[in-house]
Design a protein around this motif. Structure first.
Motif, PDB file in Angstrom:
ATOM      1  N   ARG A  42      -7.010   1.663   3.694  1.00 36.86           N
ATOM      2  CA  ARG A  42      -6.474   0.319   3.896  1.00 36.86           C
ATOM      3  C   ARG A  42      -5.295   0.300   4.860  1.00 36.86           C
ATOM      4  O   ARG A  42      -5.175  -0.601   5.680  1.00 36.86           O
ATOM      5  CB  ARG A  42      -6.046  -0.300   2.563  1.00 36.86           C
ATOM      6  CG  ARG A  42      -7.154  -0.803   1.678  1.00 36.86           C
ATOM      7  CD  ARG A  42      -7.876  -2.017   2.284  1.00 36.86           C
ATOM      8  NE  ARG A  42      -6.985  -3.023   2.841  1.00 36.86           N
ATOM      9  CZ  ARG A  42      -6.391  -4.008   2.176  1.00 36.86           C
ATOM     10  NH1 ARG A  42      -6.607  -4.145   0.898  1.00 36.86           N
ATOM     11  NH2 ARG A  42      -5.590  -4.852   2.787  1.00 36.86           N
ATOM     12  N   ILE A  43      -4.425   1.304   4.774  1.00 35.64           N
ATOM     13  CA  ILE A  43      -3.282   1.338   5.687  1.00 35.64           C
ATOM     14  C   ILE A  43      -3.750   1.494   7.125  1.00 35.64           C
ATOM     15  O   ILE A  43      -3.240   0.820   8.027  1.00 35.64           O
ATOM     16  CB  ILE A  43      -2.290   2.467   5.297  1.00 35.64           C
ATOM     17  CG1 ILE A  43      -1.521   2.059   4.042  1.00 35.64           C
ATOM     18  CG2 ILE A  43      -1.323   2.774   6.430  1.00 35.64           C
ATOM     19  CD1 ILE A  43      -0.620   3.139   3.488  1.00 35.64           C
ATOM     20  N   SER A  48       0.325   6.933  -6.524  1.00 40.30           N
ATOM     21  CA  SER A  48      -0.722   7.962  -6.535  1.00 40.30           C
ATOM     22  C   SER A  48      -0.110   9.360  -6.432  1.00 40.30           C
ATOM     23  O   SER A  48      -0.617  10.302  -7.048  1.00 40.30           O
ATOM     24  CB  SER A  48      -1.717   7.720  -5.398  1.00 40.30           C
ATOM     25  OG  SER A  48      -1.162   8.051  -4.150  1.00 40.30           O
ATOM     26  N   TYR A  58      -7.976   5.001  -1.271  1.00 36.94           N
ATOM     27  CA  TYR A  58      -7.905   3.567  -1.039  1.00 36.94           C
ATOM     28  C   TYR A  58      -6.744   3.223  -0.110  1.00 36.94           C
ATOM     29  O   TYR A  58      -6.912   2.486   0.869  1.00 36.94           O
ATOM     30  CB  TYR A  58      -7.761   2.825  -2.379  1.00 36.94           C
ATOM     31  CG  TYR A  58      -7.496   1.355  -2.221  1.00 36.94           C
ATOM     32  CD1 TYR A  58      -8.508   0.487  -1.844  1.00 36.94           C
ATOM     33  CD2 TYR A  58      -6.225   0.833  -2.447  1.00 36.94           C
ATOM     34  CE1 TYR A  58      -8.257  -0.856  -1.689  1.00 36.94           C
ATOM     35  CE2 TYR A  58      -5.967  -0.504  -2.301  1.00 36.94           C
ATOM     36  CZ  TYR A  58      -6.981  -1.359  -1.927  1.00 36.94           C
ATOM     37  OH  TYR A  58      -6.731  -2.695  -1.760  1.00 36.94           O
ATOM     38  N   CYS A  59      -5.577   3.773  -0.400  1.00 35.01           N
ATOM     39  CA  CYS A  59      -4.390   3.444   0.391  1.00 35.01           C
ATOM     40  C   CYS A  59      -4.506   3.937   1.828  1.00 35.01           C
ATOM     41  O   CYS A  59      -4.144   3.218   2.762  1.00 35.01           O
ATOM     42  CB  CYS A  59      -3.144   4.021  -0.265  1.00 35.01           C
ATOM     43  SG  CYS A  59      -2.720   3.223  -1.815  1.00 35.01           S
ATOM     44  N   LEU A 106       0.821  -1.213   0.000  1.00 38.40           N
ATOM     45  CA  LEU A 106       0.000   0.000   0.000  1.00 38.40           C
ATOM     46  C   LEU A 106       0.855   1.263   0.000  1.00 38.40           C
ATOM     47  O   LEU A 106       0.487   2.257  -0.632  1.00 38.40           O
ATOM     48  CB  LEU A 106      -0.941  -0.015   1.204  1.00 38.40           C
ATOM     49  CG  LEU A 106      -2.085  -1.036   1.120  1.00 38.40           C
ATOM     50  CD1 LEU A 106      -2.731  -1.231   2.474  1.00 38.40           C
ATOM     51  CD2 LEU A 106      -3.099  -0.610   0.090  1.00 38.40           C
ATOM     52  N   CYS A 107       1.987   1.232   0.667  1.00 39.88           N
ATOM     53  CA  CYS A 107       2.892   2.388   0.644  1.00 39.88           C
ATOM     54  C   CYS A 107       3.454   2.603  -0.753  1.00 39.88           C
ATOM     55  O   CYS A 107       3.597   3.747  -1.201  1.00 39.88           O
ATOM     56  CB  CYS A 107       4.013   2.199   1.660  1.00 39.88           C
ATOM     57  SG  CYS A 107       3.472   2.370   3.369  1.00 39.88           S
ATOM     58  N   GLN A 161      -5.107   7.392  -3.523  1.00 40.06           N
ATOM     59  CA  GLN A 161      -4.822   7.955  -2.204  1.00 40.06           C
ATOM     60  C   GLN A 161      -5.869   7.520  -1.186  1.00 40.06           C
ATOM     61  O   GLN A 161      -5.531   7.076  -0.091  1.00 40.06           O
ATOM     62  CB  GLN A 161      -4.805   9.484  -2.254  1.00 40.06           C
ATOM     63  CG  GLN A 161      -3.534  10.124  -2.636  1.00 40.06           C
ATOM     64  CD  GLN A 161      -2.420   9.943  -1.637  1.00 40.06           C
ATOM     65  OE1 GLN A 161      -2.626   9.937  -0.426  1.00 40.06           O
ATOM     66  NE2 GLN A 161      -1.227   9.800  -2.150  1.00 40.06           N
ATOM     67  N   GLN A 179       1.885   1.750  -3.503  1.00 43.92           N
ATOM     68  CA  GLN A 179       0.766   2.272  -4.279  1.00 43.92           C
ATOM     69  C   GLN A 179       0.535   3.753  -3.986  1.00 43.92           C
ATOM     70  O   GLN A 179       0.146   4.519  -4.875  1.00 43.92           O
ATOM     71  CB  GLN A 179      -0.501   1.479  -3.988  1.00 43.92           C
ATOM     72  CG  GLN A 179      -0.491   0.092  -4.566  1.00 43.92           C
ATOM     73  CD  GLN A 179      -1.718  -0.708  -4.180  1.00 43.92           C
ATOM     74  OE1 GLN A 179      -2.549  -0.265  -3.385  1.00 43.92           O
ATOM     75  NE2 GLN A 179      -1.832  -1.897  -4.732  1.00 43.92           N
ATOM     76  N   MET A 180       0.800   4.158  -2.758  1.00 42.65           N
ATOM     77  CA  MET A 180       0.639   5.563  -2.406  1.00 42.65           C
ATOM     78  C   MET A 180       1.671   6.415  -3.147  1.00 42.65           C
ATOM     79  O   MET A 180       1.370   7.538  -3.570  1.00 42.65           O
ATOM     80  CB  MET A 180       0.756   5.767  -0.895  1.00 42.65           C
ATOM     81  CG  MET A 180       0.148   7.052  -0.438  1.00 42.65           C
ATOM     82  SD  MET A 180       0.138   7.293   1.341  1.00 42.65           S
ATOM     83  CE  MET A 180      -0.762   5.905   1.925  1.00 42.65           C
TER      84      MET A 180
END
Length: 144
Positions: free
Chosen positions: A132-133, A73, A128-129, A66-67, A126, A69-70
């Motif tokens: 989820r984080i 973004s 979503y991440c 997720l990081c 952003q 993916q951020m």
């Protein structure tokens, strides 16, 4: 997740506010495109710089993914700012016309108003991440 200092949190918030104000005024007021495209771009750069300071050093694979993916973004948010500036100033238009056979058509196809797509992708990733984080960090805290 590494916590940001108070100054870093303020810079992060200022960057986010600059992006929101830049996007809203850019859409709403035609005469201010030139100024607010740069305000959006500066805000995106500030936001990205502070978000990159927030690192994760744990072993949770989901949070690490997720990081990453951020970061993707953040790249889309900066790309949206660059495309906004290009829409305002048309820096690349002469190059498109000079080097491509259908220059103006290609410019209109690939550049004009594509900042909206980049902004949408960046904002959705952003959201979503971030959600989820926070869920993954809560799960990790419960395990400890």
């Amino acid at each position: 997740m590494k916590q940001l200092s108070k100054l870093q949190r303020i810079i992060l918030a200022i960057g986010a506010l600059m992006m929101v104000a830049g996007a809203i005024v850019y859409v709403a007021v035609d005469s201010l495109h030139a100024i607010f495209s740069f305000i959006f771009l500066i805000g995106a750069c500030l936001y990205t710089a502070m978000q990159c300071q927030q690192t994760y050093s744990g072993n949770n694979i989901a949070i690490r993914r997720l990081c990453r993916q951020m970061i993707i973004s953040d790249i889309f948010l900066i790309l949206a700012g660059l495309l906004m500036v290009e829409n305002s100033y048309n820096f690349l238009l002469s190059s498109f016309i000079k080097y491509l056979q259908q220059g103006l058509n290609s410019y209109l196809t690939f550049i004009v108003n594509k900042w909206i797509i980049a902004l949408l992708i960046g904002a959705l990733l952003q959201m979503y991440c971030v959600l989820r984080i926070s869920n993954e960090l809560e799960k990790e805290a419960k395990k400890l």
